[in-house]
Write a protein that holds these residues in place. Sequence first.
Motif, short mmCIF file in Angstrom:
data_model
loop_
_atom_site.label_atom_id
_atom_site.label_comp_id
_atom_site.label_asym_id
_atom_site.label_seq_id
_atom_site.Cartn_x
_atom_site.Cartn_y
_atom_site.Cartn_z
N GLU A 265 4.73 -60.88 -14.38
CA GLU A 265 4.90 -60.38 -13.02
C GLU A 265 5.61 -59.04 -13.12
O GLU A 265 6.81 -58.96 -13.35
N ASN B 141 5.78 -50.93 -0.23
CA ASN B 141 5.85 -52.22 -0.92
C ASN B 141 7.09 -52.37 -1.79
O ASN B 141 7.15 -53.24 -2.63
N VAL B 142 8.10 -51.53 -1.59
CA VAL B 142 9.35 -51.65 -2.32
C VAL B 142 10.51 -51.52 -1.33
O VAL B 142 10.48 -50.69 -0.44
N ASP C 132 6.53 -55.65 -4.48
CA ASP C 132 5.36 -56.52 -4.63
C ASP C 132 4.94 -56.53 -6.09
O ASP C 132 4.98 -55.49 -6.77
N THR C 133 4.52 -57.68 -6.60
CA THR C 133 3.99 -57.76 -7.96
C THR C 133 2.74 -56.90 -8.04
O THR C 133 1.92 -56.90 -7.14
N TRP C 134 2.60 -56.17 -9.15
CA TRP C 134 1.49 -55.23 -9.29
C TRP C 134 0.18 -55.99 -9.44
O TRP C 134 -0.06 -56.67 -10.43
N LYS D 166 13.36 -54.95 -4.57
CA LYS D 166 12.34 -56.00 -4.53
C LYS D 166 11.02 -55.28 -4.29
O LYS D 166 10.91 -54.46 -3.39
N GLY E 235 6.97 -55.30 -11.95
CA GLY E 235 7.51 -54.63 -10.79
C GLY E 235 7.34 -53.13 -10.89
O GLY E 235 6.28 -52.59 -10.60
N PRO F 130 9.59 -58.24 -10.43
CA PRO F 130 9.50 -57.93 -9.00
C PRO F 130 10.87 -57.77 -8.33
O PRO F 130 11.00 -57.11 -7.32
#
Length: 129
Positions: A110, A54-55, A99-101, A97, A112, A23
């Motif tokens: 986890e 989300n990135v 969000d974890t998929w 950074k 990314g 992540p």
Amino acid sequence: ETVHGLLLLECDLKNRLLRWTGPVAGMRLGELRNDVILEIETANCRPDLSNGTNVTFFLNEATLPVDLTSIDAAGVISVHLALPYRPEEGETWVKWKVDTWADASQDPRELGIPVYAIRLTQPEKAEPV
């Protein structure tokens, strides 16, 4: 160039080689003399990245504005590394950074960003009007 935060090399369902990032990941680019575009080829393995919400990308310690980042239909994330966000001299770090998929429910890692290739290209110059 040095990439940090990559998981082990693996094959996707089409037998193409890739590496997932965690992540949080990043890469050291050394000193950049000009603006460049960082391209991360993802092959659309993670469709939820397409809206870009989300990135977050960072250039050294500065958070890059969303309008310097895009993702195309083929799943290539493009990040414009431009002044004033990149240093005029000295080492340049790009970090992200994500969000974890959530769709990776069968995978305990986890995950990314799926990375098939990373490259630096020159920005296209605007045509004179």
